[in-house]
Write a protein that holds these residues in place. Structure first.
Motif, PDB file in Angstrom:
ATOM      1  N   CYS A 135       0.841  -1.213   0.000  1.00 37.79           N
ATOM      2  CA  CYS A 135       0.000   0.000   0.000  1.00 37.79           C
ATOM      3  C   CYS A 135       0.868   1.251   0.000  1.00 37.79           C
ATOM      4  N   GLN A 136       1.893   1.266   0.853  1.00 34.99           N
ATOM      5  CA  GLN A 136       2.794   2.429   0.903  1.00 34.99           C
ATOM      6  C   GLN A 136       3.539   2.602  -0.422  1.00 34.99           C
ATOM      7  N   ASP A 137       3.985   1.494  -1.018  1.00 31.28           N
ATOM      8  CA  ASP A 137       4.681   1.560  -2.316  1.00 31.28           C
ATOM      9  C   ASP A 137       3.769   2.131  -3.402  1.00 31.28           C
ATOM     10  N   ILE A 138       2.509   1.733  -3.377  1.00 35.46           N
ATOM     11  CA  ILE A 138       1.541   2.232  -4.352  1.00 35.46           C
ATOM     12  C   ILE A 138       1.344   3.731  -4.173  1.00 35.46           C
ATOM     13  N   LEU A 139       1.208   4.179  -2.920  1.00 31.54           N
ATOM     14  CA  LEU A 139       1.039   5.606  -2.660  1.00 31.54           C
ATOM     15  C   LEU A 139       2.238   6.409  -3.126  1.00 31.54           C
ATOM     16  N   VAL A 140       3.430   5.924  -2.822  1.00 29.92           N
ATOM     17  CA  VAL A 140       4.648   6.631  -3.236  1.00 29.92           C
ATOM     18  C   VAL A 140       4.715   6.733  -4.755  1.00 29.92           C
ATOM     19  N   ALA A 141       4.451   5.628  -5.444  1.00 35.42           N
ATOM     20  CA  ALA A 141       4.512   5.626  -6.907  1.00 35.42           C
ATOM     21  C   ALA A 141       3.445   6.543  -7.504  1.00 35.42           C
ATOM     22  N   ALA A 142       2.244   6.522  -6.946  1.00 39.51           N
ATOM     23  CA  ALA A 142       1.161   7.366  -7.473  1.00 39.51           C
ATOM     24  C   ALA A 142       1.464   8.845  -7.251  1.00 39.51           C
ATOM     25  N   LYS A 143       2.060   9.186  -6.114  1.00 42.56           N
ATOM     26  CA  LYS A 143       2.403  10.588  -5.844  1.00 42.56           C
ATOM     27  C   LYS A 143       3.574  11.050  -6.701  1.00 42.56           C
ATOM     28  N   GLU A 144       4.540  10.161  -6.943  1.00 42.45           N
ATOM     29  CA  GLU A 144       5.699  10.523  -7.764  1.00 42.45           C
ATOM     30  C   GLU A 144       5.332  10.695  -9.235  1.00 42.45           C
ATOM     31  N   HIS A 145       4.273  10.043  -9.674  1.00 42.59           N
ATOM     32  CA  HIS A 145       3.880  10.090 -11.081  1.00 42.59           C
ATOM     33  C   HIS A 145       2.529  10.782 -11.217  1.00 42.59           C
ATOM     34  N   SER A 146       2.512  12.054 -10.826  1.00 46.00           N
ATOM     35  CA  SER A 146       1.269  12.831 -10.864  1.00 46.00           C
ATOM     36  C   SER A 146       0.793  13.080 -12.293  1.00 46.00           C
ATOM     37  N   GLU A 147       1.657  12.842 -13.283  1.00 45.25           N
ATOM     38  CA  GLU A 147       1.222  12.968 -14.674  1.00 45.25           C
ATOM     39  C   GLU A 147       0.299  11.813 -15.074  1.00 45.25           C
ATOM     40  N   LEU A 148       0.352  10.715 -14.326  1.00 44.01           N
ATOM     41  CA  LEU A 148      -0.491   9.555 -14.608  1.00 44.01           C
ATOM     42  C   LEU A 148      -1.689   9.434 -13.675  1.00 44.01           C
ATOM     43  N   PHE A 149      -1.491   9.823 -12.407  1.00 43.54           N
ATOM     44  CA  PHE A 149      -2.499   9.602 -11.383  1.00 43.54           C
ATOM     45  C   PHE A 149      -2.983  10.921 -10.802  1.00 43.54           C
ATOM     46  N   GLY A 150      -4.237  10.911 -10.341  1.00 48.48           N
ATOM     47  CA  GLY A 150      -4.811  12.081  -9.699  1.00 48.48           C
ATOM     48  C   GLY A 150      -4.157  12.346  -8.354  1.00 48.48           C
ATOM     49  N   PRO A 151      -4.422  13.537  -7.773  1.00 50.25           N
ATOM     50  CA  PRO A 151      -3.800  13.898  -6.488  1.00 50.25           C
ATOM     51  C   PRO A 151      -4.293  13.000  -5.348  1.00 50.25           C
ATOM     52  N   LEU A 152      -3.397  12.759  -4.409  1.00 50.08           N
ATOM     53  CA  LEU A 152      -3.723  11.967  -3.225  1.00 50.08           C
ATOM     54  C   LEU A 152      -3.395  12.785  -1.984  1.00 50.08           C
ATOM     55  N   PRO A 153      -4.300  12.848  -1.018  1.00 48.85           N
ATOM     56  CA  PRO A 153      -4.018  13.605   0.206  1.00 48.85           C
ATOM     57  C   PRO A 153      -3.035  12.865   1.111  1.00 48.85           C
ATOM     58  N   GLU A 154      -2.413  13.604   2.010  1.00 50.58           N
ATOM     59  CA  GLU A 154      -1.536  12.996   3.012  1.00 50.58           C
ATOM     60  C   GLU A 154      -2.417  12.390   4.105  1.00 50.58           C
TER      61      GLU A 154
END
Length: 127
Positions: free
Chosen positions: A80-99
């Motif tokens: 889950c943490q790895d998915i969050l990190v990857a999604a936040k690092e690739h904001s060109e692919l994924f929508g914003p995620l809150p902290e």
């Protein structure tokens, strides 16, 4: 007939048995790649899973799917943490995620950028 007492001789045909050959070898693990290519692979896996889910999916469900399919490894919370990190690092692919706190990470929803909010097909129940 008495059983053969000589080692290495077959009981049925009394032919010599060939010596055992060691067939064990050492190779690199299949998943051992550079960290950068592994990160690209994780981002691609997440993108594909979210796309298959209709454009949005919860982090916990993505982690469970990735673990079940064998494309991600580790504990559920680590994935889950790895998915969050990857999604936040690739904001060109994924929508914003809150902290959020790590215990709440699995409840967040990952969305794809540029994807219509009304998907043509409903997402599968597991995502």
């Amino acid at each position: 007939p008495e059983p053969a007492s000589e080692p290495g001789i077959a009981l049925v045909s009394r032919q010599r048995i060939p010596a055992d050959e060691l067939q064990i070898s050492m190779h690199g693990r299949p998943g051992s790649q550079e960290a950068s290519s592994a990160s690209q692979t994780l981002e691609h896996c997440i993108h594909t899973l979210v796309d298959l889910a209709g454009g949005k999916a919860r982090v916990g469900n993505l982690a469970a799917a990735g673990l079940a399919l064998g494309i991600m490894n580790g504990s559920h919370s680590k994935v889950c943490q790895d998915i969050l990190v990857a999604a936040k690092e690739h904001s060109e692919l994924f929508g914003p995620l809150p902290e959020v706190a790590p215990v709440e990470a699995s409840k967040l929803t990952v969305t794809l950028r540029g994807r219509e909010s009304s998907a043509s097909a409903p997402p599968p129940p597991w995502l």
